[in-house]
Design a protein around this motif. Structure first.
Motif, mmCIF file in Angstrom:
data_model
loop_
_atom_site.group_PDB
_atom_site.id
_atom_site.type_symbol
_atom_site.label_atom_id
_atom_site.label_comp_id
_atom_site.label_asym_id
_atom_site.label_seq_id
_atom_site.Cartn_x
_atom_site.Cartn_y
_atom_site.Cartn_z
ATOM 1 N N ALA A 157 15.117 1.912 -2.974
ATOM 2 C CA ALA A 157 14.716 2.694 -4.135
ATOM 3 C C ALA A 157 13.474 3.525 -3.805
ATOM 4 O O ALA A 157 13.388 4.708 -4.161
ATOM 5 N N ASN A 158 12.529 2.915 -3.107
ATOM 6 C CA ASN A 158 11.335 3.635 -2.691
ATOM 7 C C ASN A 158 11.693 4.706 -1.658
ATOM 8 O O ASN A 158 11.141 5.809 -1.683
ATOM 9 N N VAL A 186 9.173 4.562 9.537
ATOM 10 C CA VAL A 186 9.154 3.132 9.884
ATOM 11 C C VAL A 186 10.494 2.486 9.541
ATOM 12 O O VAL A 186 11.029 1.697 10.319
ATOM 13 N N LEU A 187 11.052 2.831 8.404
ATOM 14 C CA LEU A 187 12.362 2.297 8.021
ATOM 15 C C LEU A 187 13.428 2.720 9.021
ATOM 16 O O LEU A 187 14.252 1.911 9.455
ATOM 17 N N SER A 208 0.810 -1.216 0.000
ATOM 18 C CA SER A 208 0.000 0.000 0.000
ATOM 19 C C SER A 208 0.844 1.267 0.000
ATOM 20 O O SER A 208 0.509 2.234 -0.697
ATOM 21 N N PHE A 209 1.936 1.285 0.758
ATOM 22 C CA PHE A 209 2.753 2.492 0.788
ATOM 23 C C PHE A 209 3.441 2.724 -0.547
ATOM 24 O O PHE A 209 3.512 3.852 -1.029
ATOM 25 N N LEU A 210 3.920 1.663 -1.148
ATOM 26 C CA LEU A 210 4.536 1.794 -2.462
ATOM 27 C C LEU A 210 3.505 2.239 -3.494
ATOM 28 O O LEU A 210 3.762 3.120 -4.307
ATOM 29 N N ALA A 211 2.330 1.642 -3.424
ATOM 30 C CA ALA A 211 1.278 2.009 -4.369
ATOM 31 C C ALA A 211 0.864 3.468 -4.195
ATOM 32 O O ALA A 211 0.676 4.185 -5.188
ATOM 33 N N VAL A 221 13.100 12.378 -2.160
ATOM 34 C CA VAL A 221 12.904 13.425 -3.168
ATOM 35 C C VAL A 221 11.609 14.183 -2.876
ATOM 36 O O VAL A 221 11.563 15.417 -2.968
ATOM 37 N N ILE A 222 10.568 13.470 -2.508
ATOM 38 C CA ILE A 222 9.290 14.105 -2.182
ATOM 39 C C ILE A 222 9.457 15.029 -0.979
ATOM 40 O O ILE A 222 9.061 16.201 -1.003
#
Length: 127
Positions: free
Chosen positions: A86-87, A66-67, A21-24, A93-94
């Motif tokens: 990568a994510n 979380v990471l 979900s977070f990646l999406a 960047v965001i």
């Protein structure tokens, strides 16, 4: 669960990264995030793409938090999962884009703090 992946037992980590979900959310909203900044750099949250701007920013903050919280406990495992990094880079960047808005955005101060923490995470990850 396998003993070779003890980080899957960490509830926060499992909740955040067991689904996509977070990646999406990041992939779905990041183009509209950029369009919101292009339309109104002073307050992108007030544009037609404002909900995507806020969603991309919040998702990036939560993912990196979380990471960061789980990195010290299971660094040897997390360093091997390149899609995760990568994510995380896309999330940086965001967050960095929001921080670069400076005083023009109400989120800029928090974004700068989160960006600084993300840089620290990548510094720890460059083992």
């Amino acid at each position: 669960m396998s003993n070779s992946f003890p980080f899957l037992l960490t509830p926060k980590f499992a909740n955040a990264f067991s689904s996509t979900s977070f990646l999406a959310l990041t992939l779905l909203h990041r183009n509209f995030f950029a369009r919101a900044i292009l339309e109104d750099a002073t307050d992108p949250a007030q544009t037609a793409f404002g909900p995507s701007f806020l969603s991309a920013y919040r998702t990036a903050v939560v993912t990196l938090r979380v990471l960061r919280e789980n990195f010290d406990a299971v660094a040897h495992h997390l360093l091997r999962i390149w899609p995760l990094w990568a994510n995380a880079l896309a999330d940086c960047v965001i967050i960095g884009s929001v921080a670069a808005l400076g005083t023009r955005s109400p989120l800029a101060h928090e974004a700068f703090s989160e960006f600084d923490k993300a840089i620290g995470l990548f510094a720890k990850g460059q083992m």
